[in-house]
Motif scaffolding. Structure first.
Motif, PDB file in Angstrom:
ATOM      1  N   ALA A 313       9.438  12.262 -20.809  1.00 38.25           N
ATOM      2  CA  ALA A 313       8.316  11.879 -19.706  1.00 38.25           C
ATOM      3  C   ALA A 313       7.044  11.913 -20.119  1.00 38.25           C
ATOM      4  N   CYS A 314       6.214  11.423 -19.087  1.00 35.88           N
ATOM      5  CA  CYS A 314       4.776  11.526 -19.201  1.00 35.88           C
ATOM      6  C   CYS A 314       4.040  12.402 -18.508  1.00 35.88           C
ATOM      7  N   GLY A 315       2.673  12.584 -18.545  1.00 29.29           N
ATOM      8  CA  GLY A 315       1.868  13.296 -17.886  1.00 29.29           C
ATOM      9  C   GLY A 315       2.425  14.522 -17.070  1.00 29.29           C
ATOM     10  N   THR A 316       2.241  14.568 -15.818  1.00 25.45           N
ATOM     11  CA  THR A 316       2.829  15.998 -15.212  1.00 25.45           C
ATOM     12  C   THR A 316       4.263  15.979 -15.363  1.00 25.45           C
ATOM     13  N   SER A 317       4.815  14.926 -15.412  1.00 23.15           N
ATOM     14  CA  SER A 317       6.312  15.024 -15.652  1.00 23.15           C
ATOM     15  C   SER A 317       6.912  15.456 -16.784  1.00 23.15           C
ATOM     16  N   TYR A 318       6.113  15.424 -17.823  1.00 22.20           N
ATOM     17  CA  TYR A 318       6.138  15.842 -18.977  1.00 22.20           C
ATOM     18  C   TYR A 318       6.314  17.364 -18.903  1.00 22.20           C
ATOM     19  N   ILE A 360      12.471  12.097 -16.633  1.00 21.65           N
ATOM     20  CA  ILE A 360      11.774  12.640 -15.531  1.00 21.65           C
ATOM     21  C   ILE A 360      10.496  11.793 -15.196  1.00 21.65           C
ATOM     22  N   SER A 361      10.705  11.592 -13.719  1.00 23.01           N
ATOM     23  CA  SER A 361       9.307  10.444 -13.606  1.00 23.01           C
ATOM     24  C   SER A 361       9.349  10.632 -11.918  1.00 23.01           C
ATOM     25  N   GLN A 362       8.192  10.593 -11.482  1.00 22.01           N
ATOM     26  CA  GLN A 362       7.833  10.602  -9.875  1.00 22.01           C
ATOM     27  C   GLN A 362       8.209   9.204  -9.571  1.00 22.01           C
ATOM     28  N   SER A 363       7.778   8.299 -10.207  1.00 19.75           N
ATOM     29  CA  SER A 363       8.007   6.817  -9.607  1.00 19.75           C
ATOM     30  C   SER A 363       9.082   5.992 -10.159  1.00 19.75           C
ATOM     31  N   GLY A 364       9.468   6.478 -11.394  1.00 18.23           N
ATOM     32  CA  GLY A 364      10.769   5.744 -12.091  1.00 18.23           C
ATOM     33  C   GLY A 364      10.383   4.490 -12.737  1.00 18.23           C
ATOM     34  N   GLU A 365       9.072   4.030 -12.723  1.00 18.34           N
ATOM     35  CA  GLU A 365       8.660   2.848 -13.186  1.00 18.34           C
ATOM     36  C   GLU A 365       7.686   3.056 -14.296  1.00 18.34           C
ATOM     37  N   THR A 366       7.203   4.176 -14.802  1.00 16.77           N
ATOM     38  CA  THR A 366       6.359   4.483 -15.704  1.00 16.77           C
ATOM     39  C   THR A 366       6.746   3.679 -17.098  1.00 16.77           C
ATOM     40  N   ALA A 367       5.978   2.695 -17.482  1.00 12.87           N
ATOM     41  CA  ALA A 367       6.373   1.977 -18.723  1.00 12.87           C
ATOM     42  C   ALA A 367       6.685   2.752 -19.796  1.00 12.87           C
ATOM     43  N   GLY A 412      -1.826  10.763  -3.709  1.00 14.31           N
ATOM     44  CA  GLY A 412      -2.515  11.305  -4.731  1.00 14.31           C
ATOM     45  C   GLY A 412      -2.230  11.091  -5.998  1.00 14.31           C
ATOM     46  N   VAL A 413      -3.388  10.551  -6.811  1.00 13.83           N
ATOM     47  CA  VAL A 413      -3.206  10.111  -8.178  1.00 13.83           C
ATOM     48  C   VAL A 413      -2.607  11.405  -8.814  1.00 13.83           C
ATOM     49  N   ALA A 414      -3.250  12.466  -8.795  1.00  8.96           N
ATOM     50  CA  ALA A 414      -2.829  13.657  -9.323  1.00  8.96           C
ATOM     51  C   ALA A 414      -1.578  14.190  -8.644  1.00  8.96           C
ATOM     52  N   SER A 415      -0.545  14.429  -9.623  1.00  8.47           N
ATOM     53  CA  SER A 415       0.946  14.626  -9.059  1.00  8.47           C
ATOM     54  C   SER A 415       0.864  16.181  -8.544  1.00  8.47           C
ATOM     55  N   THR A 416       1.369  16.497  -7.366  1.00  9.20           N
ATOM     56  CA  THR A 416       1.797  17.858  -7.114  1.00  9.20           C
ATOM     57  C   THR A 416       3.236  18.209  -6.516  1.00  9.20           C
ATOM     58  N   THR A 421       9.027  19.666  -7.191  1.00  7.44           N
ATOM     59  CA  THR A 421      10.535  19.191  -6.741  1.00  7.44           C
ATOM     60  C   THR A 421      11.180  18.830  -7.995  1.00  7.44           C
ATOM     61  N   GLN A 422      10.445  18.415  -8.797  1.00  5.71           N
ATOM     62  CA  GLN A 422      11.092  18.242 -10.301  1.00  5.71           C
ATOM     63  C   GLN A 422      11.793  19.314 -10.703  1.00  5.71           C
ATOM     64  N   LEU A 423      10.814  20.283 -10.872  1.00  2.43           N
ATOM     65  CA  LEU A 423      11.402  21.875 -11.273  1.00  2.43           C
ATOM     66  C   LEU A 423      12.551  22.019 -10.590  1.00  2.43           C
ATOM     67  N   LYS A 502      -9.095  18.539 -14.976  1.00  2.00           N
ATOM     68  CA  LYS A 502      -9.601  17.365 -15.758  1.00  2.00           C
ATOM     69  C   LYS A 502      -9.508  15.941 -15.094  1.00  2.00           C
ATOM     70  N   GLU A 503      -8.381  15.887 -14.402  1.00  2.00           N
ATOM     71  CA  GLU A 503      -8.129  14.414 -13.833  1.00  2.00           C
ATOM     72  C   GLU A 503      -9.028  14.250 -12.495  1.00  2.00           C
ATOM     73  N   ILE A 504      -9.144  15.270 -11.744  1.00  2.00           N
ATOM     74  CA  ILE A 504      -9.861  14.950 -10.531  1.00  2.00           C
ATOM     75  C   ILE A 504     -11.405  15.663 -10.375  1.00  2.00           C
ATOM     76  N   ALA A 617      -4.465   5.718 -12.737  1.00  2.29           N
ATOM     77  CA  ALA A 617      -3.638   5.239 -11.776  1.00  2.29           C
ATOM     78  C   ALA A 617      -2.451   5.923 -11.462  1.00  2.29           C
ATOM     79  N   LYS A 618      -1.913   5.777 -10.326  1.00  2.00           N
ATOM     80  CA  LYS A 618      -0.609   6.530  -9.971  1.00  2.00           C
ATOM     81  C   LYS A 618       0.540   6.238 -10.575  1.00  2.00           C
ATOM     82  N   SER A 619       0.757   4.950 -10.916  1.00  2.00           N
ATOM     83  CA  SER A 619       2.215   4.502 -11.498  1.00  2.00           C
ATOM     84  C   SER A 619       1.411   3.718 -12.592  1.00  2.00           C
TER      85      SER A 619
HETATM   86  C1  G6P Z   1       0.355   8.903 -14.261  1.00  2.00           C
HETATM   87  C2  G6P Z   1      -0.057   9.758 -12.911  1.00  2.00           C
HETATM   88  C3  G6P Z   1       0.438  11.171 -13.115  1.00  2.00           C
HETATM   89  C4  G6P Z   1       1.829  11.168 -13.514  1.00  2.00           C
HETATM   90  C5  G6P Z   1       2.215  10.290 -14.740  1.00  2.00           C
HETATM   91  C6  G6P Z   1       3.696   9.754 -14.926  1.00  2.00           C
HETATM   92  O1  G6P Z   1      -0.517   9.333 -15.385  1.00  2.00           O
HETATM   93  O2  G6P Z   1      -1.360   9.660 -12.760  1.00  2.00           O
HETATM   94  O3  G6P Z   1       0.139  11.803 -11.928  1.00  2.00           O
HETATM   95  O4  G6P Z   1       2.304  12.260 -13.751  1.00  2.00           O
HETATM   96  O5  G6P Z   1       1.646   8.891 -14.666  1.00  2.00           O
HETATM   97  O6  G6P Z   1       4.277   9.271 -13.898  1.00  2.00           O
HETATM   98  P1  G6P Z   1       5.828   9.346 -13.563  1.00  2.00           P
HETATM   99  O7  G6P Z   1       5.667   8.383 -12.356  1.00  2.00           O
HETATM  100  O8  G6P Z   1       6.584   8.790 -14.427  1.00  2.00           O
HETATM  101  O9  G6P Z   1       6.168  10.910 -13.100  1.00  2.00           O
END
Ligand code: G6P
Length: 623
Positions: A313-318, A360-367, A412-416, A421-423, A502-504, A617-619
């Motif tokens: 995963a990346c970011g918060t999902s990681y 794990i991904s909020q968007s399901g599209e993170t490259a 919000g770009v910063a995931s909460t 819910t992932q947890l 740091k993000e916000i 960016a959010k996604s």
């Molecule tokens: C970006 C968003 C973060 C998110 C990360 C992973 O950096 O700003 O909030 O955690 O992407 O995104 P994903 O959709 O894969 O969870």
């Protein structure tokens, strides 16, 4: 990140294009633009401010058209500027720089990696470049291949493009036609009643209220939209039967995008977490592998057959994956690795076909996460599970099992709420794997499930601590650095707290496992460096207390989140917030809430753009 909307209709499509851009705004962008076909040519408006200002600019100039494309850009190649904003027009050898709008209009998401070579070749052939983007080469390339059939020109251009793209293109000479193509970046096709209007978008969300009839294009697909009909072609450019790219009815995401009484989406989303957790766990009556929908085989058999877990995963999902590793090893006793997807996708690893790959991904599209999932498949690791907030996303479609979190749309770009819910989903996975392996009996599973169901109420109690967090935020607002400490299960929570800050708020924040303090970060501790300590009442509390003494002895100021019955008291240099109750294994879901609120209120005091922090960016649909 970048967003695409395109439309073709018998009516003016500008309002639909603008509405679509407004819906994609939350993903983050630094410039935007719209182009339409007008009598005898192309017309566009572009700007580096918000979509609302672009809309005002368009309304003032009064342009309208029945075929058009629109874009929000998040700069990769070339600074955010009007010239670099999409849509781009081709400027062929016959047209001189500065004159005429050209023939091809195009918007692009993704990155064209070989743009430099293509640019040189096209310049040699007389094409004039007006931007620093990688995208402009695609417009010129299509123009150079155009012989009266736009679809053919686009399809002829695609093999020359290296990298990732979603494209929407129209041509001055074919007013009633819009062509799309995708590889590595998402693109959907929207179908209006009897095809009277047709749409392209990088996310179905952009078409909410316009059409809920969506065709998901697959890797390498191109499509041809003409009033009253459309056709999809696969990567070999052969027409695809409609049954293999079916029109799906896609319902808009559960929760509304209205702000309600809140000042920012992030604030709203923090306070939605009790509801989001309840929704995510709704219908979970017992611990059963069928919670993880299987497409090709029963989830039970697949989950029983794995001997280890690899989380990508990346970011918060990681960070949610990092928490899950503690659960999976401690409760299910299954060896677990967690890795940042962008690293995994490029390294040599030792594949194990009996590993369960969890993305794990909020968007399901993170490259990067999507590419990592594909890489595991290429390596023969075919047991895959996606935990995701978007049921129709590429990751869900490309993995064999899925758990859809029901956080509702997160703006919000910063995931909460996506994080918590992932947890919750990862905790269920832990229980399923533990039950299958007889690490837990039915009674223990039921007890864990009871605790999970009580989470919503426990979260409400933690959110009620907001006034105390706001007092902390007053101190943080004037700082430039902050340190976050945690141990064990709460170390990833310290990481997530630092990331949020740091993000916000743009305060430099770092997180350390508290035991590492003496190995470096202690050198930074002064009275100007606030040290946030996540100190639940667990087996590591006494060790953590020693780390806190180390900070105090250097004049460092502590901000401690402790449980109700912990023997830590406020004193000079030690600010204490007591959490309402100790929550055992699920404690990370509660301890993260004050850290989200701390980041939020600190950012508000510093006057930053909380929902759309600079440069983020959010996604993230490009590497
Ligand atoms: C970006 C968003 C973060 C998110 C990360 C992973 O950096 O700003 O909030 O955690 O992407 O995104 P994903 O959709 O894969 O969870």
């Amino acid at each position: 990140m970048c967003g695409i909307v395109g439309a073709i209709s018998s009516q003016n499509v500008v309002p639909v294009l603008i509405q679509g851009l407004l819906r994609l705004e939350y993903r983050g962008y630094d410039s935007c633009g719209v182009a339409v076909h007008v009598q005898g040519g192309l017309q566009r408006a572009r700007g580096t401010s918000r979509v609302a200002e672009l809309q005002a600019q368009i309304e003032a100039s009064g342009f309208a058209g029945a075929t058009g494309i629109a874009h929000t850009r998040w700069a990769t190649h070339g600074v955010p500027s009007v010239d670099n904003a999409h849509p781009h027009f081709s400027h062929g050898p016959g047209e001189h720089a500065g004159e005429g709008p050209g023939r091809i209009a195009l918007v692009h998401n993704g990155i064209i990696e070989n743009y430099d070579i293509l640019r040189t070749e096209l310049q040699e052939r007389g094409y004039v470049f007006r931007s620093q983007t990688d995208t402009e080469v695609v417009a010129h390339l299509i123009d150079s291949l155009y012989d009266g059939d736009l679809l053919r020109a686009v399809q002829a251009a695609l093999p020359s493009l290296k990298g990732a793209y979603a494209l929407a293109v129209f041509c001055k000479d074919e007013p009633q036609r819009l062509v799309g193509a995708r590889a590595g970046s998402p693109l959907v096709l929207g179908v209006g009643p009897e095809c009277s209007s047709l749409y392209l978008a990088s996310d179905a969300l952009a078409l909410t209220g316009v059409t809920d009839q969506i065709v998901y294009l697959e890797e390498g697909d191109s499509c041809d939209l003409q009033t009253g009909q459309y056709a999809v072609y696969d990567k070999t450019m052969r027409p695809v039967a409609s049954r293999s790219r079916p029109v799906l009815t896609v319902h808009p995401p559960g929760s509304s995008t209205d702000l309600g009484p809140y000042r920012h989406y992030m604030q709203k989303e923090i306070f939605e977490q009790p509801r989001a957790i309840a929704d995510t766990l709704q219908g979970v009556e017992r611990i059963d592998a069928n919670l993880f929908d299987g497409k090709e085989e029963a989830a039970d058999a697949m989950l029983r057959s794995v001997d280890s877990v690899l989380i990508l995963a990346c970011g918060t999902s990681y960070y949610s994956g990092c928490v899950a590793r503690y659960w999976l090893e401690a409760i299910a006793k299954i060896p677990t690795q967690v890795e940042v997807a962008s690293e995994f996708r490029y390294r040599e690893c030792v594949p194990n076909e009996r590993t369960l790959v969890v993305v794990i991904s909020q968007s399901g599209e993170t490259a990067d996460t999507l590419a990592a999932l594909r890489r595991t498949r290429d390596l023969g690791m075919r047991r895959s599970l996606t935990i995701c907030n978007v049921a129709t996303s590429a990751m869900v479609r490309e993995s064999r099992l899925a758990y859809i979190t029901r956080a509702g749309v997160e703006i919000g770009v910063a995931s909460t709420k996506a994080f918590t819910t992932q947890l919750a989903a990862l905790f269920l996975l832990t229980l399923v794997l533990a039950r299958q392996r007889n690490r837990l009996d039915d009674a223990q599973c039921a007890e864990h499930l009871r605790a999970a169901r009580h989470l919503s109420a426990a979260m409400q109690a933690v959110l009620a601590l907001e006034p105390q967090i706001m007092a902390w935020a007053q101190d943080f607002a004037s700082k430039e650095h902050a340190l976050f400490l945690g141990r064990g299960l709460h170390y990833p929570i310290a990481l997530e707290g630092a990331l949020k800050l740091k993000e916000i708020s743009y305060i430099h924040a770092e997180a350390y496992p508290a035991g590492e303090l003496k190995h470096g970060p202690l050198a930074l501790v002064t009275s100007a460096m606030p040290v946030v300590t996540v100190a639940p009442n667990d087996a590591l509390l006494e060790k953590l207390k020693s780390n806190m003494h180390e900070v105090r002895a250097r004049g460092g100021v502590l901000y401690v989140l402790a449980d109700a019955d912990t023997h830590i008291d406020s004193e000079e240099g030690l600010h204490l917030i007591r959490m309402p109750e100790h929550y055992g294994a699920l404690s990370p879901l509660l301890h993260v809430l004050p850290l989200q609120l701390l980041a939020y209120h600190t950012a508000c005091l510093r006057g930053t753009d909380v929902d759309k922090p600079r440069n983020l960016a959010k996604s993230v649909t490009v590497e």
